[in-house]
Design a protein around this motif. Structure first.
Motif, PDB file in Angstrom:
ATOM      1  N   LEU A 263       0.828  -1.197   0.000  1.00 42.84           N
ATOM      2  CA  LEU A 263       0.000   0.000   0.000  1.00 42.84           C
ATOM      3  C   LEU A 263       0.866   1.252   0.000  1.00 42.84           C
ATOM      4  CD1 LEU A 263      -2.833   1.278   0.212  1.00 42.84           C
ATOM      5  CD2 LEU A 263      -2.589   1.129   2.686  1.00 42.84           C
ATOM      6  N   LEU A 264       1.930   1.266   0.791  1.00 46.46           N
ATOM      7  CA  LEU A 264       2.833   2.406   0.806  1.00 46.46           C
ATOM      8  C   LEU A 264       3.513   2.597  -0.551  1.00 46.46           C
ATOM      9  CD1 LEU A 264       4.510   2.129   4.310  1.00 46.46           C
ATOM     10  CD2 LEU A 264       2.973   3.896   3.506  1.00 46.46           C
ATOM     11  N   ASP A 265       3.902   1.499  -1.193  1.00 47.74           N
ATOM     12  CA  ASP A 265       4.503   1.600  -2.523  1.00 47.74           C
ATOM     13  C   ASP A 265       3.516   2.173  -3.535  1.00 47.74           C
ATOM     14  OD1 ASP A 265       6.951   0.645  -1.699  1.00 47.74           O
ATOM     15  OD2 ASP A 265       6.517  -1.437  -2.264  1.00 47.74           O
ATOM     16  N   GLU A 266       2.275   1.721  -3.470  1.00 47.43           N
ATOM     17  CA  GLU A 266       1.252   2.237  -4.382  1.00 47.43           C
ATOM     18  C   GLU A 266       1.006   3.728  -4.142  1.00 47.43           C
ATOM     19  OE1 GLU A 266      -2.311  -0.057  -4.090  1.00 47.43           O
ATOM     20  OE2 GLU A 266      -1.275  -1.931  -4.570  1.00 47.43           O
ATOM     21  N   LEU A 267       0.914   4.127  -2.877  1.00 46.22           N
ATOM     22  CA  LEU A 267       0.706   5.536  -2.552  1.00 46.22           C
ATOM     23  C   LEU A 267       1.890   6.390  -2.999  1.00 46.22           C
ATOM     24  CD1 LEU A 267      -0.882   5.254   0.995  1.00 46.22           C
ATOM     25  CD2 LEU A 267      -2.019   5.941  -1.112  1.00 46.22           C
ATOM     26  N   HIS A 268       3.082   5.861  -2.865  1.00 47.55           N
ATOM     27  CA  HIS A 268       4.270   6.598  -3.290  1.00 47.55           C
ATOM     28  C   HIS A 268       4.277   6.777  -4.804  1.00 47.55           C
ATOM     29  CE1 HIS A 268       8.619   7.092  -4.187  1.00 47.55           C
ATOM     30  NE2 HIS A 268       8.497   7.961  -3.193  1.00 47.55           N
ATOM     31  N   SER A 269       3.961   5.734  -5.536  1.00 48.61           N
ATOM     32  CA  SER A 269       3.934   5.862  -6.996  1.00 48.61           C
ATOM     33  C   SER A 269       2.810   6.798  -7.440  1.00 48.61           C
ATOM     34  CB  SER A 269       3.794   4.489  -7.656  1.00 48.61           C
ATOM     35  OG  SER A 269       2.553   3.908  -7.339  1.00 48.61           O
TER      36      SER A 269
ATOM     37  N   LYS B 244       3.170  10.273  -9.619  1.00 48.22           N
ATOM     38  CA  LYS B 244       2.393  10.551 -10.825  1.00 48.22           C
ATOM     39  C   LYS B 244       1.659  11.891 -10.702  1.00 48.22           C
ATOM     40  CE  LYS B 244       1.558   5.725 -12.038  1.00 48.22           C
ATOM     41  NZ  LYS B 244       0.544   4.667 -12.120  1.00 48.22           N
ATOM     42  N   LEU B 245       1.071  12.135  -9.537  1.00 46.13           N
ATOM     43  CA  LEU B 245       0.368  13.398  -9.334  1.00 46.13           C
ATOM     44  C   LEU B 245       1.332  14.583  -9.373  1.00 46.13           C
ATOM     45  CD1 LEU B 245      -2.163  12.403  -6.538  1.00 46.13           C
ATOM     46  CD2 LEU B 245      -2.678  12.961  -8.908  1.00 46.13           C
TER      47      LEU B 245
ATOM     48  N   MET C  15       1.147  17.702 -11.958  1.00 41.91           N
ATOM     49  CA  MET C  15       1.140  19.102 -11.533  1.00 41.91           C
ATOM     50  C   MET C  15       2.238  19.892 -12.244  1.00 41.91           C
ATOM     51  SD  MET C  15      -1.309  19.917  -9.563  1.00 41.91           S
ATOM     52  CE  MET C  15      -0.685  21.484  -9.052  1.00 41.91           C
ATOM     53  N   GLU C  16       3.406  19.298 -12.398  1.00 43.19           N
ATOM     54  CA  GLU C  16       4.486  19.976 -13.108  1.00 43.19           C
ATOM     55  C   GLU C  16       4.098  20.227 -14.564  1.00 43.19           C
ATOM     56  OE1 GLU C  16       8.100  17.785 -12.656  1.00 43.19           O
ATOM     57  OE2 GLU C  16       8.184  18.136 -10.488  1.00 43.19           O
ATOM     58  N   THR C  17       3.431  19.256 -15.178  1.00 43.25           N
ATOM     59  CA  THR C  17       2.998  19.424 -16.559  1.00 43.25           C
ATOM     60  C   THR C  17       1.974  20.552 -16.669  1.00 43.25           C
ATOM     61  OG1 THR C  17       3.351  17.066 -16.952  1.00 43.25           O
ATOM     62  CG2 THR C  17       1.955  18.239 -18.530  1.00 43.25           C
ATOM     63  N   ILE C  18       1.023  20.583 -15.761  1.00 40.16           N
ATOM     64  CA  ILE C  18       0.007  21.639 -15.770  1.00 40.16           C
ATOM     65  C   ILE C  18       0.656  23.004 -15.556  1.00 40.16           C
ATOM     66  CG2 ILE C  18      -1.947  22.577 -14.467  1.00 40.16           C
ATOM     67  CD1 ILE C  18      -2.855  19.663 -14.066  1.00 40.16           C
ATOM     68  N   GLU C  19       1.623  23.074 -14.643  1.00 35.38           N
ATOM     69  CA  GLU C  19       2.298  24.345 -14.396  1.00 35.38           C
ATOM     70  C   GLU C  19       3.088  24.808 -15.617  1.00 35.38           C
ATOM     71  OE1 GLU C  19       4.582  23.715 -10.862  1.00 35.38           O
ATOM     72  OE2 GLU C  19       2.834  23.960  -9.555  1.00 35.38           O
ATOM     73  N   ARG C  20       3.731  23.867 -16.327  1.00 34.83           N
ATOM     74  CA  ARG C  20       4.455  24.242 -17.545  1.00 34.83           C
ATOM     75  C   ARG C  20       3.495  24.754 -18.612  1.00 34.83           C
ATOM     76  NH1 ARG C  20       7.397  19.304 -19.399  1.00 34.83           N
ATOM     77  NH2 ARG C  20       6.079  18.372 -17.870  1.00 34.83           N
ATOM     78  N   ILE C  21       2.345  24.101 -18.768  1.00 34.61           N
ATOM     79  CA  ILE C  21       1.359  24.530 -19.763  1.00 34.61           C
ATOM     80  C   ILE C  21       0.841  25.918 -19.412  1.00 34.61           C
ATOM     81  CG2 ILE C  21      -0.953  24.081 -20.668  1.00 34.61           C
ATOM     82  CD1 ILE C  21      -0.281  21.065 -20.384  1.00 34.61           C
ATOM     83  N   MET C  22       0.531  26.130 -18.137  1.00 35.68           N
ATOM     84  CA  MET C  22       0.022  27.436 -17.727  1.00 35.68           C
ATOM     85  C   MET C  22       1.081  28.518 -17.867  1.00 35.68           C
ATOM     86  SD  MET C  22      -2.413  26.489 -14.518  1.00 35.68           S
ATOM     87  CE  MET C  22      -3.014  28.140 -14.329  1.00 35.68           C
TER      88      MET C  22
END
Length: 99
Positions: free
Chosen positions: A42-48, A52-53, A57-64
């Motif tokens: 569960l911790l591994d899944e939450l970390h991955s 991803k999130l 967010m970095e992609t959205i910030e670059r687009i904006m």
């Protein structure tokens, strides 16, 4: 007869019963303190998922930023007229909220 059984019973409880109970609970505490395989997965899944999130967010910030370079300044709140909450003016802030 009863005078012989009581000391034998007490000595037996002290040297056999008490250590057995202590060691029993020590092993229980040690096994309960470890992380299970399910918890580790569960911790591994939450970390991955968090990675991803963060990438999204970095992609959205670059687009904006490409669309509007000053978007960060526009998104920040301006100076507030209300004083910053402190313990000294806590009562005044509560009165304002109740109105």
């Amino acid at each position: 007869m009863e005078n012989i059984l009581v000391p034998i019973f007490v000595v037996g409880m002290l040297f056999i019963g008490l250590p057995w109970i202590i060691f029993h609970y020590v092993t229980k505490w040690k096994t309960a303190a470890t992380i299970t395989n399910e918890d580790e997965q569960l911790l591994d899944e939450l970390h991955s998922m968090a990675r991803k999130l963060d990438d999204r967010m970095e992609t959205i910030e670059r687009i904006m930023a490409a669309d509007n370079p000053d978007w960060r300044q526009a998104a920040l709140p301006g100076p507030s007229k209300d004083p910053k909450p402190t313990l000294e003016n806590f009562d005044n802030l509560l009165k304002k909220e109740r109105r």
